[in-house]
Design a protein around this motif. Structure first.
Motif, PDB file in Angstrom:
ATOM      1  N   ASP A 155     -76.585   2.626 -44.833  1.00 43.97           N
ATOM      2  CA  ASP A 155     -76.227   4.034 -45.014  1.00 43.97           C
ATOM      3  C   ASP A 155     -74.799   4.183 -45.538  1.00 43.97           C
ATOM      4  O   ASP A 155     -74.519   5.034 -46.371  1.00 43.97           O
ATOM      5  N   VAL A 206     -74.843   3.039 -49.343  1.00 45.68           N
ATOM      6  CA  VAL A 206     -75.476   4.063 -50.182  1.00 45.68           C
ATOM      7  C   VAL A 206     -74.580   5.289 -50.302  1.00 45.68           C
ATOM      8  O   VAL A 206     -74.419   5.854 -51.381  1.00 45.68           O
ATOM      9  N   SER A 207     -73.944   5.687 -49.203  1.00 48.80           N
ATOM     10  CA  SER A 207     -73.041   6.828 -49.233  1.00 48.80           C
ATOM     11  C   SER A 207     -71.872   6.578 -50.182  1.00 48.80           C
ATOM     12  O   SER A 207     -71.510   7.445 -50.977  1.00 48.80           O
ATOM     13  N   LYS A 216     -73.223   6.771 -53.752  1.00 51.84           N
ATOM     14  CA  LYS A 216     -73.523   8.152 -54.149  1.00 51.84           C
ATOM     15  C   LYS A 216     -72.246   8.930 -54.445  1.00 51.84           C
ATOM     16  O   LYS A 216     -72.195   9.704 -55.391  1.00 51.84           O
ATOM     17  N   ASP A 217     -71.202   8.705 -53.639  1.00 55.47           N
ATOM     18  CA  ASP A 217     -69.933   9.396 -53.855  1.00 55.47           C
ATOM     19  C   ASP A 217     -69.307   8.996 -55.185  1.00 55.47           C
ATOM     20  O   ASP A 217     -68.665   9.799 -55.849  1.00 55.47           O
ATOM     21  N   LEU A 261     -70.986   7.565 -57.911  1.00 60.94           N
ATOM     22  CA  LEU A 261     -71.833   7.661 -59.102  1.00 60.94           C
ATOM     23  C   LEU A 261     -71.457   8.827 -60.000  1.00 60.94           C
ATOM     24  O   LEU A 261     -71.486   8.715 -61.218  1.00 60.94           O
ATOM     25  N   ASP A 262     -71.086   9.958 -59.407  1.00 57.82           N
ATOM     26  CA  ASP A 262     -70.728  11.118 -60.208  1.00 57.82           C
ATOM     27  C   ASP A 262     -69.342  11.009 -60.819  1.00 57.82           C
ATOM     28  O   ASP A 262     -69.093  11.494 -61.908  1.00 57.82           O
ATOM     29  N   ASP A 315     -83.281   4.817 -53.582  1.00 58.39           N
ATOM     30  CA  ASP A 315     -83.368   6.074 -54.310  1.00 58.39           C
ATOM     31  C   ASP A 315     -82.138   6.896 -53.945  1.00 58.39           C
ATOM     32  O   ASP A 315     -81.948   7.256 -52.785  1.00 58.39           O
ATOM     33  N   TYR A 316     -81.302   7.188 -54.908  1.00 60.69           N
ATOM     34  CA  TYR A 316     -80.051   7.910 -54.657  1.00 60.69           C
ATOM     35  C   TYR A 316     -80.231   9.423 -54.677  1.00 60.69           C
ATOM     36  O   TYR A 316     -79.292  10.151 -54.456  1.00 60.69           O
ATOM     37  N   HIS A 317     -81.427   9.905 -54.945  1.00 62.35           N
ATOM     38  CA  HIS A 317     -81.684  11.340 -54.963  1.00 62.35           C
ATOM     39  C   HIS A 317     -82.032  11.801 -53.561  1.00 62.35           C
ATOM     40  O   HIS A 317     -82.718  11.115 -52.820  1.00 62.35           O
ATOM     41  N   ILE A 329     -79.459  10.722 -47.651  1.00 57.33           N
ATOM     42  CA  ILE A 329     -79.383   9.299 -47.367  1.00 57.33           C
ATOM     43  C   ILE A 329     -80.252   9.020 -46.151  1.00 57.33           C
ATOM     44  O   ILE A 329     -80.029   9.566 -45.085  1.00 57.33           O
ATOM     45  N   GLU A 373     -85.481   3.852 -47.032  1.00 63.19           N
ATOM     46  CA  GLU A 373     -85.207   3.088 -48.234  1.00 63.19           C
ATOM     47  C   GLU A 373     -85.438   1.604 -48.040  1.00 63.19           C
ATOM     48  O   GLU A 373     -85.871   0.917 -48.941  1.00 63.19           O
TER      49      GLU A 373
END
Length: 185
Positions: free
Chosen positions: A20, A23-24, A27-28, A30-31, A52-54, A57, A62
């Motif tokens: 977790d 992935v967090s 995700k932070d 990626l943008d 899957d990042y959509h 979390i 996953e």
């Protein structure tokens, strides 16, 4: 014990820790960053996992793990983590097990734990984890095949020599994965 994972963007290690958290972090970023590709590896097996990042979390979903409520109820002592199973032995084996202190179950658990701690099994698991990571991340690096041969031959110094010019983060992670793959030289 919490499973840990390591993420790479290209050849750079970008996150390590529980799924977790990894992935967090990804995700932070990626943008805000231009990461070409992110691969996440299970630190215990060296295998790449898909995430899957959509959406929210949810590391258990996953990673394919079932939540406690979703797992079927099994026979045994659940509060102790004991699960029953079937063992088929010859009568002489049962006699020996019954004569051991603590009985058959205690003796079998001790035998299994002793075997799990054995160096050969630990070395094999370390080799396999290193192999899986190497195949995903370094398959077209120079001296890949030579390094792989030395990994399975148990030649630590030659293995490290072949990976010396590889990307720093990849080399460091491979050394961590292979830390128990070699017997003492």
């Amino acid at each position: 014990m919490t499973k840990t994972y390591t993420a790479f963007s290209g050849v750079k290690n970008v996150a390590s820790g529980p799924l977790d958290q990894v992935v967090s972090t990804i995700k932070d970023q990626l943008d805000s960053d231009d990461w070409p590709q992110v691969l996440i590896f299970d630190d215990a097996t060296g295998r790449q996992i898909d995430v899957d990042y959509h959406g929210p979390i949810n590391p258990k979903a996953e990673s394919g793990e079932q939540t406690e409520a979703a797992q079927p109820r099994r026979v045994g002592r659940p509060k102790l983590g004991v699960v029953s199973g079937e063992v088929t032995l010859l009568p002489r084996h049962w006699e020996w097990l019954k004569s051991q202190p603590g009985g058959a179950s205690v003796t079998l658990r001790k035998l299994v734990e002793d075997a799990r701690r054995g160096g050969a099994q630990q070395a094999k698991a370390s080799q396999e984890a290193t192999y899986h990571f190497m195949t995903s991340m370094a398959g077209n690096f120079p001296h890949y095949e030579e390094a792989l041969r030395e990994l399975y031959a148990g030649n630590q110094s030659a293995f490290h020599q072949h990976i010396e010019d590889w990307a720093v983060d990849v080399k460091k992670y491979m050394k961590e994965l292979s830390s128990t793959a070699f017997t003492e030289e």
